[in-house]
Design a protein around this motif. Structure first.
Motif, PDB file in Angstrom:
ATOM      1  N   LEU A 116     -23.292  57.290 -38.697  1.00 38.13           N
ATOM      2  CA  LEU A 116     -23.364  58.712 -38.354  1.00 38.13           C
ATOM      3  C   LEU A 116     -23.102  59.572 -39.578  1.00 38.13           C
ATOM      4  O   LEU A 116     -23.806  60.568 -39.812  1.00 38.13           O
ATOM      5  CB  LEU A 116     -22.356  59.037 -37.249  1.00 38.13           C
ATOM      6  CG  LEU A 116     -22.199  60.516 -36.887  1.00 38.13           C
ATOM      7  CD1 LEU A 116     -23.532  61.161 -36.537  1.00 38.13           C
ATOM      8  CD2 LEU A 116     -21.196  60.681 -35.746  1.00 38.13           C
ATOM      9  N   ILE A 117     -22.106  59.206 -40.378  1.00 40.72           N
ATOM     10  CA  ILE A 117     -21.826  59.970 -41.600  1.00 40.72           C
ATOM     11  C   ILE A 117     -23.020  59.897 -42.540  1.00 40.72           C
ATOM     12  O   ILE A 117     -23.433  60.915 -43.130  1.00 40.72           O
ATOM     13  CB  ILE A 117     -20.551  59.445 -42.276  1.00 40.72           C
ATOM     14  CG1 ILE A 117     -19.338  59.710 -41.379  1.00 40.72           C
ATOM     15  CG2 ILE A 117     -20.357  60.091 -43.641  1.00 40.72           C
ATOM     16  CD1 ILE A 117     -18.051  59.077 -41.867  1.00 40.72           C
ATOM     17  N   ALA A 118     -23.608  58.712 -42.683  1.00 35.20           N
ATOM     18  CA  ALA A 118     -24.786  58.572 -43.545  1.00 35.20           C
ATOM     19  C   ALA A 118     -25.931  59.447 -43.043  1.00 35.20           C
ATOM     20  O   ALA A 118     -26.627  60.102 -43.842  1.00 35.20           O
ATOM     21  CB  ALA A 118     -25.218  57.110 -43.590  1.00 35.20           C
ATOM     22  N   LYS A 119     -26.121  59.478 -41.738  1.00 36.47           N
ATOM     23  CA  LYS A 119     -27.189  60.302 -41.141  1.00 36.47           C
ATOM     24  C   LYS A 119     -26.998  61.775 -41.478  1.00 36.47           C
ATOM     25  O   LYS A 119     -27.945  62.462 -41.900  1.00 36.47           O
ATOM     26  CB  LYS A 119     -27.188  60.093 -39.632  1.00 36.47           C
ATOM     27  CG  LYS A 119     -28.044  61.065 -38.824  1.00 36.47           C
ATOM     28  CD  LYS A 119     -27.978  60.717 -37.351  1.00 36.47           C
ATOM     29  CE  LYS A 119     -28.630  61.781 -36.472  1.00 36.47           C
ATOM     30  NZ  LYS A 119     -27.775  62.981 -36.315  1.00 36.47           N
ATOM     31  N   ARG A 120     -25.770  62.275 -41.307  1.00 33.88           N
ATOM     32  CA  ARG A 120     -25.536  63.689 -41.584  1.00 33.88           C
ATOM     33  C   ARG A 120     -25.602  64.001 -43.083  1.00 33.88           C
ATOM     34  O   ARG A 120     -26.060  65.078 -43.482  1.00 33.88           O
ATOM     35  CB  ARG A 120     -24.183  64.130 -41.020  1.00 33.88           C
ATOM     36  CG  ARG A 120     -24.188  64.354 -39.535  1.00 33.88           C
ATOM     37  CD  ARG A 120     -25.245  65.380 -39.113  1.00 33.88           C
ATOM     38  NE  ARG A 120     -24.953  66.723 -39.611  1.00 33.88           N
ATOM     39  CZ  ARG A 120     -25.884  67.605 -39.988  1.00 33.88           C
ATOM     40  NH1 ARG A 120     -27.164  67.281 -39.963  1.00 33.88           N
ATOM     41  NH2 ARG A 120     -25.529  68.805 -40.416  1.00 33.88           N
ATOM     42  N   LEU A 121     -25.170  63.081 -43.927  1.00 30.36           N
ATOM     43  CA  LEU A 121     -25.317  63.289 -45.373  1.00 30.36           C
ATOM     44  C   LEU A 121     -26.778  63.512 -45.745  1.00 30.36           C
ATOM     45  O   LEU A 121     -27.109  64.425 -46.514  1.00 30.36           O
ATOM     46  CB  LEU A 121     -24.762  62.089 -46.145  1.00 30.36           C
ATOM     47  CG  LEU A 121     -23.250  61.970 -46.281  1.00 30.36           C
ATOM     48  CD1 LEU A 121     -22.877  60.606 -46.848  1.00 30.36           C
ATOM     49  CD2 LEU A 121     -22.679  63.086 -47.165  1.00 30.36           C
ATOM     50  N   ILE A 122     -27.647  62.688 -45.180  1.00 32.57           N
ATOM     51  CA  ILE A 122     -29.069  62.809 -45.490  1.00 32.57           C
ATOM     52  C   ILE A 122     -29.664  64.075 -44.869  1.00 32.57           C
ATOM     53  O   ILE A 122     -30.471  64.779 -45.507  1.00 32.57           O
ATOM     54  CB  ILE A 122     -29.829  61.550 -44.998  1.00 32.57           C
ATOM     55  CG1 ILE A 122     -29.390  60.329 -45.812  1.00 32.57           C
ATOM     56  CG2 ILE A 122     -31.335  61.763 -45.096  1.00 32.57           C
ATOM     57  CD1 ILE A 122     -29.563  60.459 -47.313  1.00 32.57           C
ATOM     58  N   GLU A 123     -29.270  64.392 -43.642  1.00 30.53           N
ATOM     59  CA  GLU A 123     -29.777  65.612 -43.013  1.00 30.53           C
ATOM     60  C   GLU A 123     -29.370  66.845 -43.807  1.00 30.53           C
ATOM     61  O   GLU A 123     -30.174  67.780 -44.003  1.00 30.53           O
ATOM     62  CB  GLU A 123     -29.275  65.708 -41.576  1.00 30.53           C
ATOM     63  CG  GLU A 123     -29.912  64.681 -40.634  1.00 30.53           C
ATOM     64  CD  GLU A 123     -29.283  64.665 -39.254  1.00 30.53           C
ATOM     65  OE1 GLU A 123     -29.888  64.092 -38.335  1.00 30.53           O
ATOM     66  OE2 GLU A 123     -28.177  65.219 -39.093  1.00 30.53           O
ATOM     67  N   ILE A 124     -28.126  66.873 -44.271  1.00 34.24           N
ATOM     68  CA  ILE A 124     -27.654  68.016 -45.061  1.00 34.24           C
ATOM     69  C   ILE A 124     -28.360  68.048 -46.411  1.00 34.24           C
ATOM     70  O   ILE A 124     -28.699  69.129 -46.926  1.00 34.24           O
ATOM     71  CB  ILE A 124     -26.120  67.953 -45.226  1.00 34.24           C
ATOM     72  CG1 ILE A 124     -25.450  68.167 -43.867  1.00 34.24           C
ATOM     73  CG2 ILE A 124     -25.634  68.998 -46.228  1.00 34.24           C
ATOM     74  CD1 ILE A 124     -23.958  67.870 -43.865  1.00 34.24           C
ATOM     75  N   ALA A 125     -28.604  66.888 -46.994  1.00 37.58           N
ATOM     76  CA  ALA A 125     -29.360  66.843 -48.251  1.00 37.58           C
ATOM     77  C   ALA A 125     -30.741  67.450 -48.054  1.00 37.58           C
ATOM     78  O   ALA A 125     -31.228  68.218 -48.899  1.00 37.58           O
ATOM     79  CB  ALA A 125     -29.472  65.404 -48.744  1.00 37.58           C
ATOM     80  N   ASN A 126     -31.376  67.133 -46.936  1.00 37.53           N
ATOM     81  CA  ASN A 126     -32.701  67.702 -46.663  1.00 37.53           C
ATOM     82  C   ASN A 126     -32.623  69.208 -46.432  1.00 37.53           C
ATOM     83  O   ASN A 126     -33.492  69.970 -46.875  1.00 37.53           O
ATOM     84  CB  ASN A 126     -33.311  67.016 -45.446  1.00 37.53           C
ATOM     85  CG  ASN A 126     -33.679  65.567 -45.717  1.00 37.53           C
ATOM     86  OD1 ASN A 126     -33.915  65.180 -46.869  1.00 37.53           O
ATOM     87  ND2 ASN A 126     -33.742  64.756 -44.677  1.00 37.53           N
ATOM     88  N   GLU A 127     -31.572  69.657 -45.729  1.00 34.69           N
ATOM     89  CA  GLU A 127     -31.420  71.088 -45.437  1.00 34.69           C
ATOM     90  C   GLU A 127     -31.145  71.909 -46.692  1.00 34.69           C
ATOM     91  O   GLU A 127     -31.598  73.056 -46.803  1.00 34.69           O
ATOM     92  CB  GLU A 127     -30.271  71.290 -44.440  1.00 34.69           C
ATOM     93  CG  GLU A 127     -30.528  70.746 -43.051  1.00 34.69           C
ATOM     94  CD  GLU A 127     -29.264  70.737 -42.196  1.00 34.69           C
ATOM     95  OE1 GLU A 127     -28.285  71.406 -42.591  1.00 34.69           O
ATOM     96  OE2 GLU A 127     -29.254  70.059 -41.146  1.00 34.69           O
ATOM     97  N   THR A 128     -30.406  71.347 -47.621  1.00 29.96           N
ATOM     98  CA  THR A 128     -29.967  72.093 -48.800  1.00 29.96           C
ATOM     99  C   THR A 128     -30.810  71.823 -50.042  1.00 29.96           C
ATOM    100  O   THR A 128     -30.590  72.432 -51.083  1.00 29.96           O
ATOM    101  CB  THR A 128     -28.502  71.767 -49.134  1.00 29.96           C
ATOM    102  OG1 THR A 128     -28.385  70.367 -49.427  1.00 29.96           O
ATOM    103  CG2 THR A 128     -27.590  72.133 -47.966  1.00 29.96           C
ATOM    104  N   GLY A 129     -31.751  70.902 -49.932  1.00 32.98           N
ATOM    105  CA  GLY A 129     -32.573  70.564 -51.085  1.00 32.98           C
ATOM    106  C   GLY A 129     -31.857  69.693 -52.103  1.00 32.98           C
ATOM    107  O   GLY A 129     -32.262  69.628 -53.265  1.00 32.98           O
TER     108      GLY A 129
END
Length: 405
Positions: A98-111
């Protein structure tokens, strides 16, 4: 290193990740986005925001992921009755995807073009974070400072923090001698006296559970309602997934349930001793097997039991976001359509005792199973042919002189 422009850091606000934040800025010359997840660890998370702001962070994510954690990760895992190496209920392992998933989602959101974490080069967590990240964003860069820097002791980290004006208290409340990880499923303890496998764990180490010796002398009864393999109510009261686990942690902790002291085999190759408190999970495992005992077909239940160790290993080793886990999950979830009903439990001084189970989907037929007169529901004479057919291969081998002893 100049190719990294922005990195998302899994940030707790503690010593390690606060130093990592500054180290990333200095070493990579990049902007840092912080991500702090509330998985039910029981700590105030707003101080992490204050510390990040003090260090100049402009994009700060602090998120309550408790419901998603239990609904989409813990519950699916418990549908499989998952246990690693016969004992460990995977409390740390199941939080990492779950932490890995959100890290990647935030990376996509913030560029952002990179992520970073504070896991050491000796442990399993580095593998879990990074396997998940690469599965979800193949081109992402992962920065693991513990594999790069020379700050390999607490004193070196403290000195670095002091040199760079990082707001960390060198003196304050007594630090736990253990390396700890907590979420809504468990608390883990490693290090300290636990590194001697002959030394008994200390009683004052435990945070959630009373010792069985001091638990109430009167047993606690509770009823868990299941719908398609998941608990949806306790004692008739509807609860969300996170509420279910929190309540079972409370009740189980009061009754001295869920303590574990094991030596496990890490994926990276070493053995490690750990102590775990998983009161709610211990209750869930016992109850789920009870409701399955009356609702699952025999061969389905046995097949699940055969596949469970493989499924547990997949999660422990960090392959949640893998095609094999997804395939197994579909099969496991399909088996749960009939896993509905109520389990009645007695909790007493560290023990979880099943005292009743019922379901409209039950395959238990008292008319057939009875030791009394079954009124022809089962012809006992049929067993003779069944036994002879199953013995046929052994009878043939014995007649040919094959000896087993």
């Amino acid at each position: 290193m100049s190719d990294v422009k922005k990195v998302v850091l899994a940030y707790s606000g503690g010593l390690d990740t606060s130093v990592i934040l500054k180290w990333l800025e200095d070493t990579y010359g990049c902007e840092v986005v912080t991500f702090t997840a509330d998985l039910g660890q029981g700590e105030e998370l707003e101080p992490a925001r204050t510390k990040a702001e003090a260090l100049g962070v402009k994009e700060i994510y602090i998120e309550d992921l408790r419901e998603e954690f239990v609904r989409d990760f813990v519950f699916p895992m418990f549908r499989a009755n998952t246990v690693y190496e016969g004992e460990y209920l995977l409390g740390t392992s199941i939080a990492r995807p779950l932490i890995a998933k959100r890290l990647i989602e935030i990376a996509n959101e913030t560029g952002a073009d990179a992520i970073s974490h504070g896991a050491t080069g000796k442990g399993n967590d580095q593998v879990r974070f990074e396997l998940g990240a690469y599965a979800l964003k193949p081109g992402v860069k992962v920065i693991a400072p513990w594999r790069e820097w020379d700050l390999l002791s607490r004193e070196k980290l403290m000195d670095y923090a002091e040199k760079h004006n990082i707001p960390i208290e060198r003196h304050g409340k007594k630090k736990s001698p253990y390396s700890m990880d907590a979420n809504l499923l468990h608390i883990s303890y490693e290090g300290g006296v636990l590194e001697d496998t002959w030394t008994e764990h200390e009683e004052d180490m435990w945070r959630w559970t009373r010792s069985p010796e001091t638990a109430p002398d009167t047993p606690t009864y509770l009823e868990l309602t299941y719908r398609q393999g998941d608990i949806v109510a306790i004692d008739g009261k509807d609860l969300s997934p996170a509420q279910v686990l929190a309540e079972l942690n409370r009740i189980g902790g009061e009754n001295g349930i869920g303590r574990l002291d094991i030596v496990e085999n890490r994926f990276v190759g070493m053995k490690s001793r750990g102590c775990y408190e998983t009161p709610g999970g211990t209750i869930m495992l016992k109850a789920h097997r009870a409701i399955e005992s009356i609702t699952l077909d025999r061969e389905v239940a046995h097949l699940k039991d055969e596949l469970m160790p493989r499924y547990a290993e997949i999660i422990y080793n960090g392959f949640w976001w893998s095609p094999e886990r997804a395939m197994l999950q579909q099969m496991i979830d399909a088996s749960q359509t009939s896993v509905n009903g109520v389990v009645r439990l007695k909790l007493y001084k560290g023990n979880v005792i099943v005292v009743g189970r019922k379901s409209d989907d039950s395959l238990f037929d008292a008319a057939i199973a009875t030791f009394e007169d079954d009124a022809g529901a089962y012809d006992q004479a049929d067993a003779a042919g069944f036994i002879k057919l199953n013995a046929l291969r052994m009878r043939i081998a014995a007649s040919k002189g094959r000896k087993l002893l």
